[in-house]
Design an enzyme around this catalytic site. Structure first.
Site, short mmCIF file in Angstrom:
data_model
loop_
_atom_site.label_atom_id
_atom_site.label_comp_id
_atom_site.label_asym_id
_atom_site.label_seq_id
_atom_site.Cartn_x
_atom_site.Cartn_y
_atom_site.Cartn_z
N ASP A 222 0.85 -1.21 0.00
CA ASP A 222 0.00 0.00 0.00
C ASP A 222 0.88 1.25 0.00
O ASP A 222 0.63 2.21 -0.75
CB ASP A 222 -1.00 -0.01 1.17
CG ASP A 222 -0.38 -0.39 2.51
OD1 ASP A 222 0.80 -0.78 2.55
OD2 ASP A 222 -1.09 -0.27 3.53
N ASP A 246 1.22 -7.11 -10.85
CA ASP A 246 0.25 -6.78 -11.90
C ASP A 246 -0.28 -5.37 -11.67
O ASP A 246 -0.32 -4.54 -12.57
CB ASP A 246 -0.88 -7.80 -11.89
CG ASP A 246 -1.94 -7.49 -12.92
OD1 ASP A 246 -1.57 -7.22 -14.08
OD2 ASP A 246 -3.14 -7.47 -12.57
#
Ligand code: IPM
Ligand code: MN
Length: 353
Positions: A222, A246
Site C-alpha cells: 500500500d 500486476d
C-alpha cells in the site's frame, strides 16, 4: 548469427505492431549480418476462433523451438463482457506462462525526457525516474489452488501459495538486476498481514549476505503504491509477487507518459517472451493508428536477451530519433500536431537502424 523467433501477434492491434517490430528486426539483421527466421503461431481470441483453444499445442511447440518469442497482445471485448464464457483469451496467456515456465516478468520504467510533459504527474516528479519492476509471474493467487465457489455459489475462494524455491529464484534474479544497475532492491510485500509475504521477507533477509553490495529495503504494497507516484526516483529495482506486480506495474506505467512506450520481458525455464505492456486496443485494430514503439522496444529487450547488446542499443536510439523528430503516432502528438501511422512510424525506425 541465426535466430529462430516465434511470432505470436494475438488479437486487436497485435498483428499490426508485431509487423512493425519485424521490420525493425529485419533492418537489424541486414546491418549486423544476422539471420532471423520467423514462425507465426496463434494465441488469444484469434486462437479460440480458429481452434477453440486460446493456447493451442502447436503454439506451445513453436515457442519451445524458438530462441525467443515476440508477443503482440491478447483480448477481445466479446469475452470481457461475458463472465460466463468458459474459454477466455486470458486463460491462454496464463497457461502459456505456466507451461513455458516464464516466472519473471521484467518491466522497465523510464521517462523519455521529450515525453515527460505527457505524464499526468508533474514533470519535476517524474523527471529522472528509471526503475525496473520484477514481477513474479507463475505463482501466487493467479495459480494457487483451491480456487472456486462453494456448492451454493455464494462463497468464492482463491489461494495464495509460494514455495521457497519460487521465492529464491525470483529474488536471485532481482538481486542480480539490482547489482547491474544502481544496487538498490525494494521488496514489496504485505508482511504485516499475509503469510506468503512473511516468507518472502524471511528469504530476502537470508539472501542479503550473498549480495552485500546491494542495498535491500522492504516496503508494504500500500505504501509502495503511494511512493511510486509521489517519489518514483526513489526506486531502482522493485521485486514483488504476481498480483501486487500486476497492479503496481499498471500504476507505474503512467510515469513514462505513454503506455504505448513500455516494453516487457518474461523470462524463464523453457523460453523467453517479449511483449508490450499495453493490451489489444480493439478500437484501434486495423486503423494503422496504434503506437508500435512498445513492441519495437520489446524487440530491443529480446536482442539484449540474445546477447546482441549493440543491436539493442541501436534500436533504442532509432526510437529516440523518431520521438525527437516527431515521427510518432497520435497518442504522442499534441493538439494540432501531425500524427504518423503505425506503419510510417515503423518504417522510419527501421530506416534509422
Ligand atoms: C498483464 C495482464 C494479465 C495479467 C491478464 C491479461 C491476465 O494484465 O500481463 O499484466 O493479469 O497478468
Ligand atoms: Mn496487468
Amino acid at each position: 548469427m541465426d535466430f529462430k523467433i516465434a511470432l505470436l501477434p494475438g488479437d486487436g492491434i497485435g498483428p499490426e505492431i508485431v509487423a512493425e517490430a519485424v521490420k525493425v528486426l529485419d533492418a537489424v539483421a541486414a546491418k549486423y549480418g544476422h539471420g532471423f527466421s520467423y514462425e507465426k503461431a496463434l494465441v488469444g481470441a484469434s486462437a479460440i476462433d480458429a481452434t477453440g483453444d486460446p493456447y493451442p499445442q502447436e503454439t506451445h511447440r513453436v515457442c519451445l523451438e524458438s530462441d525467443a518469442v515476440l508477443f503482440g497482445a491478447i483480448g477481445d471485448p466479446k469475452y470481457d463482457n461475458d463472465p460466463s464464457a468458459k474459454v477466455r483469451p486470458e486463460q491462454g496467456l496464463l497457461r502459456m506462462r505456466k507451461s513455458l515456465g516464464l516466472y519473471a516478468n521484467l518491466r522497465p520504467l523510464a521517462v523519455f525526457d521529450s515525453l515527460a510533459h505527457r505524464s499526468p504527474l508533474k514533470t519535476e516528479i517524474v523527471k529522472g525516474a528509471d526503475f525496473l519492476c520484477v514481477r513474479e509471474l507463475t505463482g501466487g493467487m493467479y495459480f494457487g489452488r483451491p480456487q472456486g465457489r462453494s456448492e451454493d455459489g455464494n462463497t468464492a475462494y482463491d489461494t495464495c501459495v509460494y514455495t521457497r524455491e519460487e521465492v529464491e529464484r525470483i529474488l536471485h534474479l532481482a538481486f542480480r538486476h539490482a547489482r547491474a544497475r544502481r544496487k538498490k532492491l525494494t521488496v514489496v510485500d504485505k508482511a504485516n498481514v499475509i503469510a506468503t509475504s512473511r516468507l518472502w521477507r524471511q528469504i530476502a533477509k537470508e539472501m542479503e549476505g550473498q549480495y552485500a553490495d546491494v542495498e535491500l529495503e522492504f516496503m508494504f504494497v500500500d505504501n509502495a503504491a503511494m511512493q511510486i507516484i509521489q517519489r518514483p526516483t526513489h526506486f531502482d529495482v522493485i521485486v514483488t509477487e504476481n498480483l501486487f506486480g500486476d497492479i503496481l506495474t499498471d500504476e507505474a506505467s503512467v510515469i513514462s507518459g505513454s503506455l504505448g512506450m513500455l516494453p516487457s520481458a518474461s523470462i524463464g525455464e523453457q523460453a523467453a517472451l517479449f511483449e508490450p505492456i499495453h493490451g489489444s486496443y480493439p478500437q484501434a485494430a486495423g486503423k494503422n493508428i496504434a503506437n508500435p514503439m512498445a513492441t519495437i522496444l520489446s524487440a530491443a529487450m529480446m536482442l539484449e536477451h540474445l546477447g546482441r547488446t549493440e543491436e539493442a542499443a541501436d534500436v533504442r536510439r532509432a526510437v529516440n530519433t523518431a520521438i525527437e523528430k516527431g515521427v510518432v503516432t497520435e497518442d504522442l502528438t499534441s493538439r494540432g500536431e501531425k500524427a504518423c501511422g503505425t506503419s510510417e512510424t515503423g518504417d522510419f525506425i527501421a530506416a534509422n537502424i
